[in-house]
Scaffold this motif. Structure first.
Motif, mmCIF file in Angstrom:
data_model
loop_
_atom_site.group_PDB
_atom_site.id
_atom_site.type_symbol
_atom_site.label_atom_id
_atom_site.label_comp_id
_atom_site.label_asym_id
_atom_site.label_seq_id
_atom_site.Cartn_x
_atom_site.Cartn_y
_atom_site.Cartn_z
ATOM 1 N N ALA A 43 0.661 -1.143 0.114
ATOM 2 C CA ALA A 43 -0.293 0.230 0.199
ATOM 3 C C ALA A 43 0.713 1.278 0.051
ATOM 4 C CB ALA A 43 -1.028 0.139 1.121
ATOM 5 N N HIS A 44 2.162 1.177 0.699
ATOM 6 C CA HIS A 44 2.778 2.440 0.901
ATOM 7 C C HIS A 44 3.622 2.760 -0.684
ATOM 8 C CE1 HIS A 44 6.974 4.091 2.583
ATOM 9 N NE2 HIS A 44 6.000 4.908 1.768
ATOM 10 N N PHE A 45 3.811 1.561 -1.268
ATOM 11 C CA PHE A 45 4.256 1.874 -2.931
ATOM 12 C C PHE A 45 3.391 2.522 -3.783
ATOM 13 C CE2 PHE A 45 7.832 -1.212 -1.464
ATOM 14 C CZ PHE A 45 8.851 -0.513 -1.700
ATOM 15 N N ILE A 46 2.264 1.877 -3.392
ATOM 16 C CA ILE A 46 1.181 2.454 -4.451
ATOM 17 C C ILE A 46 0.835 4.052 -4.117
ATOM 18 C CG2 ILE A 46 -1.283 2.202 -4.848
ATOM 19 C CD1 ILE A 46 -1.174 -0.950 -4.839
ATOM 20 N N TYR A 47 0.616 4.335 -2.626
ATOM 21 C CA TYR A 47 0.237 5.629 -2.114
ATOM 22 C C TYR A 47 1.340 6.653 -2.663
ATOM 23 C CZ TYR A 47 -1.480 9.064 0.712
ATOM 24 O OH TYR A 47 -2.222 10.211 1.164
ATOM 25 N N GLU A 48 2.386 6.254 -2.788
ATOM 26 C CA GLU A 48 3.573 6.989 -2.923
ATOM 27 C C GLU A 48 3.797 7.168 -4.446
ATOM 28 O OE1 GLU A 48 5.537 8.853 -1.131
ATOM 29 O OE2 GLU A 48 4.586 8.192 0.801
ATOM 30 N N SER A 49 2.944 6.322 -5.261
ATOM 31 C CA SER A 49 3.003 6.587 -6.841
ATOM 32 C C SER A 49 1.628 7.100 -7.210
ATOM 33 C CB SER A 49 3.197 5.213 -7.588
ATOM 34 O OG SER A 49 4.398 4.374 -7.132
ATOM 35 N N LYS A 50 1.427 8.307 -6.757
ATOM 36 C CA LYS A 50 0.005 8.928 -6.956
ATOM 37 C C LYS A 50 -0.278 9.284 -8.455
ATOM 38 C CE LYS A 50 0.005 11.241 -2.044
ATOM 39 N NZ LYS A 50 -0.121 12.091 -1.444
ATOM 40 N N LYS A 51 0.903 9.699 -9.161
ATOM 41 C CA LYS A 51 0.797 10.227 -10.307
ATOM 42 C C LYS A 51 0.482 8.984 -11.474
ATOM 43 C CE LYS A 51 5.629 10.878 -10.627
ATOM 44 N NZ LYS A 51 6.948 11.888 -10.984
ATOM 45 N N LEU A 52 0.657 7.859 -10.965
ATOM 46 C CA LEU A 52 0.501 6.652 -11.818
ATOM 47 C C LEU A 52 -0.850 6.044 -11.697
ATOM 48 C CD1 LEU A 52 3.683 4.812 -11.119
ATOM 49 C CD2 LEU A 52 3.288 6.365 -13.197
ATOM 50 N N SER A 53 -1.648 6.556 -11.044
ATOM 51 C CA SER A 53 -3.022 6.297 -10.818
ATOM 52 C C SER A 53 -3.264 4.858 -10.542
ATOM 53 C CB SER A 53 -3.954 6.746 -12.151
ATOM 54 O OG SER A 53 -3.828 7.944 -12.266
ATOM 55 N N LEU A 54 -2.627 4.357 -9.570
ATOM 56 C CA LEU A 54 -2.750 2.700 -9.262
ATOM 57 C C LEU A 54 -3.590 2.576 -8.078
ATOM 58 C CD1 LEU A 54 0.912 2.129 -9.537
ATOM 59 C CD2 LEU A 54 -0.694 1.728 -11.248
ATOM 60 N N PHE A 55 -4.416 3.656 -7.429
ATOM 61 C CA PHE A 55 -5.239 3.285 -6.277
ATOM 62 C C PHE A 55 -6.342 2.369 -6.390
ATOM 63 C CE2 PHE A 55 -4.525 6.828 -2.914
ATOM 64 C CZ PHE A 55 -3.226 7.105 -3.499
ATOM 65 N N GLN A 56 -6.708 1.986 -7.845
ATOM 66 C CA GLN A 56 -7.608 1.225 -8.055
ATOM 67 C C GLN A 56 -7.364 -0.428 -7.291
ATOM 68 O OE1 GLN A 56 -6.632 1.755 -12.381
ATOM 69 N NE2 GLN A 56 -7.314 -0.500 -12.207
ATOM 70 N N TYR A 57 -6.150 -0.533 -7.473
ATOM 71 C CA TYR A 57 -5.844 -1.759 -6.511
ATOM 72 C C TYR A 57 -5.744 -1.865 -5.117
ATOM 73 C CZ TYR A 57 -3.801 -2.279 -11.631
ATOM 74 O OH TYR A 57 -3.796 -2.253 -12.770
#
Length: 266
Positions: free
Chosen positions: A63-77
């Motif tokens: 979750a940390h890696f996804i949260y830090e990659s905000k501009k990649l729009s990965l929150f769906q996962y």
């Protein structure tokens, strides 16, 4: 990979990495489930505790890696992580991290659960905010009555975001309405808590209160005497077009007026 390719140029590749992370978490959670279900394997308590700790940290780091990659729009996962296999303590921690947007905060501060932080203050895109709200609802659905405080806290947080907080209400109320409806279908007892919570914030919520109650499984709610007295007061002492009267009429219209298995009024 998400750290190395954290640019718009590799956005599609990053999405593949996010999907791979999600499937890996589900694969690991399935193995843990099979391990606990097996009667042929001796389960050392210390080993089980170690497995739980490692799995919790695996989800938190993901979750940390996804949260830090905000501009990649990965929150769906984030909305599809296997939260039901996390320990309650770690789920509280993850909820705090995602809400506060700070994965570096020490655990002692997490225990205070000071969540008076607005999600829109964390520089989250609107689309990502919707997926984050879905993740919160999934966390609530992943837990039962043994973690009632956690389920109730998330429900109240969703109410604040979707119906009370002005900065997020206008574009989140519809999504939050559907999410709360899903949670209350599993936990009908929450309807009483929602009613009591909104009762003190009815003027802030406005006409959206009726919109919300129409979506809830009101027919599963067993109101207490004081709840009925409050509704009667709204109905008898306020103007027909008032928020109180409209809300009371909506709730009465959707109540279950049938008899239960004991031939008592539901």
């Amino acid at each position: 990979g998400l750290t190395t390719y954290d640019t718009e140029r590799y956005k599609q590749f990053a999405k593949r990495l996010g999907r791979l992370m999600k499937h890996t978490l589900f694969y690991v959670s399935d193995l843990i489930k099979l391990y606990h279900m097996s009667d042929e394997i001796y389960k050392d308590p210390d080993e089980c505790a170690r497995i739980q700790v490692e799995f919790d940290e695996l989800i938190i780091r993901s979750a940390h890696f996804i949260y830090e990659s905000k501009k990649l729009s990965l929150f769906q996962y984030l909305a599809d992580f296997p939260y039901e296999f996390m320990s309650s303590k770690s789920l509280w921690k993850l909820f705090y991290y995602l809400h506060a947007g700070d994965f570096k905060i020490i655990e002692e501060e997490v225990s205070k659960l000071n969540l008076n932080i607005s999600l829109n203050d964390n520089d989250i895109a609107t689309d990502d905010l919707f997926f984050l709200l879905h993740a919160f609802a999934r966390m609530a659905l992943a837990k039962g009555k043994d973690d009632w405080e956690f389920v109730l806290y998330i429900t109240q947080d969703l109410l604040n975001i979707g119906f009370i907080h002005e900065a997020t209400r206008d574009y989140c109320y519809n999504t939050v309405k559907d999410l709360i409806s899903n949670v209350t279908c599993k936990h009908p007892e929450l309807i009483a808590e929602i009613f009591n919570y909104l009762k003190g914030n009815l003027q802030q919520v406005g006409s959206l209160s009726s919109y919300l109650f129409k979506a809830l499984p009101i027919d599963k709610w067993r109101p207490k005497q004081e709840d009925l007295e409050t509704l009667a007061t709204w109905l008898l002492n306020f103007d027909f077009e008032s928020i109180e009267s409209t809300t009371a009429r909506t709730i009465f219209a959707y109540m279950n007026w049938n008899f239960d298995e004991n031939h008592q009024l539901f």
